[in-house]
Design an enzyme around this catalytic site. Structure first.
Site, short mmCIF file in Angstrom:
data_model
loop_
_atom_site.label_atom_id
_atom_site.label_comp_id
_atom_site.label_asym_id
_atom_site.label_seq_id
_atom_site.Cartn_x
_atom_site.Cartn_y
_atom_site.Cartn_z
N MET A 8 -1.73 8.15 1.46
CA MET A 8 -2.41 7.00 2.06
C MET A 8 -1.39 5.89 2.28
O MET A 8 -0.83 5.36 1.32
CB MET A 8 -3.53 6.52 1.14
CG MET A 8 -4.32 5.33 1.66
SD MET A 8 -5.77 4.95 0.66
CE MET A 8 -5.07 4.80 -0.98
N HIS A 9 -1.13 5.59 3.55
CA HIS A 9 -0.11 4.58 3.83
C HIS A 9 -0.42 3.72 5.05
O HIS A 9 0.20 2.69 5.25
CB HIS A 9 1.25 5.26 4.06
CG HIS A 9 1.32 5.99 5.35
ND1 HIS A 9 0.80 7.25 5.52
CD2 HIS A 9 1.83 5.65 6.57
CE1 HIS A 9 1.00 7.66 6.77
NE2 HIS A 9 1.61 6.70 7.42
N ARG A 10 -1.40 4.11 5.86
CA ARG A 10 -1.65 3.38 7.10
C ARG A 10 -2.23 2.00 6.81
O ARG A 10 -3.09 1.82 5.95
CB ARG A 10 -2.59 4.16 8.02
CG ARG A 10 -1.91 5.33 8.71
CD ARG A 10 -2.82 5.92 9.76
NE ARG A 10 -2.17 7.05 10.42
CZ ARG A 10 -1.39 6.95 11.49
NH1 ARG A 10 -1.18 5.76 12.02
NH2 ARG A 10 -0.84 8.01 12.03
#
Length: 440
Positions: free
Chosen positions: A208-210
């Site tokens: 999860m990075h967006r």
């Protein structure tokens, strides 16, 4: 013929590795340009070695910066190399700033651009990737699309079909190639060795990075709430530094204390991560590339987004968009874990990205265009012909090619009553609705 390839990030290197192999195998003159936008030279060179690739001929080393500054520095460095090397075609891959820089520079210098993985669209202009890929396609002469859906996206934007080549996606070639490398080497990441992933059950791999998730507190809380309840799974979370910082700032970091089923580790190397994915029961991600890799590795994937530029993965049933809704995430994750038929349908989804021959098809097409002189970009030598754009229902047996020859026309879009289809020359138009340009 000389092929120049521009790469900027690890995903680009990963996906282009099979094409670089194929170029080298055929003895084609080539030059590899690395923008170095995320990694220093030593780390970059090590990554090429890990993937058993030759190191780049040029490393511009622009490093991280704002979009404008980074892209400008890339354009300056790429232009210097291209002017010196004089390639016949410049290959770019995907949707990064390196793609934007390489495509614009080559286009301005009247050098053909080959866009690998062209035609993807999320239809979300808040994503910098969407801007990059749309601009890159404007300058492109060869569109290497992964699927028919991507091809139709380009046709809908008025790009010529004779420059669109459906190859499948090199992610398939790359997964097969790199998993073989990963499986013959020991796991390098200490945390993965300590977790003993070889013997761990019910692995859920999370990335999860967006910004759409990490910068939205309500979405982030919804996702975290689902993770806490999924105690029946071993959640392995190689955490992005930005995500970790946000969790701490929001006071959510301490909430993981005492949760034995959640294993937060530092980011791991690509080959270790590929091995982790291959051993997972489920992948939960907001990454675009991981949606493709999951389907290729036959691992069900739940995507933490409300749209995707990889809709084919959803269409075939290997991917479900769950957004940041706690209940939707829990419902689908548990169904994959407990409903064998449901899980098997996702695992056995037909891969929309092909059979692992995308690199061969890509280089075949480049050689064909080169031999036919189609890589040469020249100013028009004839007065432009006027045309009228028309829509027509066809009720006779006639192929696309026959219709074009008979009517002095170019067919753009074809609708068969259920969906848009790509207008190959041999496609029978009987019973279909078409849009076309009729030349005067």
């Amino acid at each position: 013929m000389k092929i120049a390839t521009v790469l900027g990030t690890r995903p680009e290197i990963i996906k282009m590795a099979p094409i670089l192999d194929e170029i080298e195998k055929r003895g084609i003159d080539s030059v590899l340009i690395h923008t170095g936008q995320h990694y220093d030279k030593e780390m970059s060179d090590n990554f090429f070695k890990d993937l058993e690739l030759s190191t780049p001929d040029y490393n511009i080393q622009v490093e991280s910066s704002s979009h404008g500054k980074q892209t400008g520095l890339m354009m300056k460095g790429i232009e210097e190399v291209i002017l010196d090397e004089k390639p016949d075609i410049v290959l770019v891959q995907g949707d990064t700033n390196a793609v934007l820089a390489g495509a614009v520079v080559a286009g301005k210098l009247h050098i053909a651009v080959g866009h690998v993985e062209a035609g993807l669209r999320s239809f979300d202009l808040t994503m910098p990737e969407e801007i990059n890929r749309k601009i890159a396609d404007i300058t492109t002469q060869m569109y290497f699309v992964p699927t028919e859906k991507s091809a139709i996206n380009l046709l809908a934007e008025d790009f010529p079909r004779d420059k669109i080549i459906e190859t499948g996606n090199t992610v398939v070639d790359a997964c097969f190639r790199h998993l073989e490398i990963a499986e013959k080497r020991p796991i390098e990441e200490d945390s993965l060795r300590e977790l003993d992933i070889e013997n761990m059950d019910n692995i859920l791999t999370l990335t999860m990075h967006r910004a759409e998730n990490t910068d939205d507190e309500s979405r982030l809380r919804g996702i975290i709430a689902a993770l806490k309840e999924l105690t029946e799974m071993n959640i392995i979370f190689p955490i992005h530094p930005r995500t970790k910082k946000t969790l701490k700032n929001l006071g959510l970091w301490d909430g993981f204390n005492g949760l034995d089923h959640i294993h937060i580790i530092k980011p791991v190397g690509y080959l270790d991560f590929l091995l982790l994915m291959s051993k997972s029961t489920l992948i939960l991600t907001d990454s675009g590339g991981l949606q493709e890799e999951a389907v290729t590795l036959s691992v069900p994937v739940l995507t933490l987004r409300y749209n995707t530029e990889r809709p084919e993965t959803v269409d075939v049933g290997g991917n479900i968009l769950v957004g940041a809704d706690t209940d939707v995430i829990l419902e689908n994750a548990r169904k994959i874990l407990t409903d064998e038929e449901f899980a098997n349908n996702m695992k056995n989804a037909i891969n929309p990205y092909g059979d692992g021959t995308a690199a061969i098809k890509t280089v075949d097409a480049i050689e064909d265009f080169y031999k036919r002189g189609l890589l040469n970009i020249k100013a028009p030598e004839e007065v432009a012909t006027s045309f009228v754009r028309k829509i027509e229902a066809i009720d006779t047996d006639i192929t696309v090619k026959e219709f074009e020859d008979k009517n002095k026309a170019v067919v753009h879009l074809v609708y068969d009553g259920e969906a848009m289809v790509f207008p190959n020359d041999e496609l029978n138009l009987n019973g279909k609705m078409i849009t076309y340009d009729k030349y005067q």
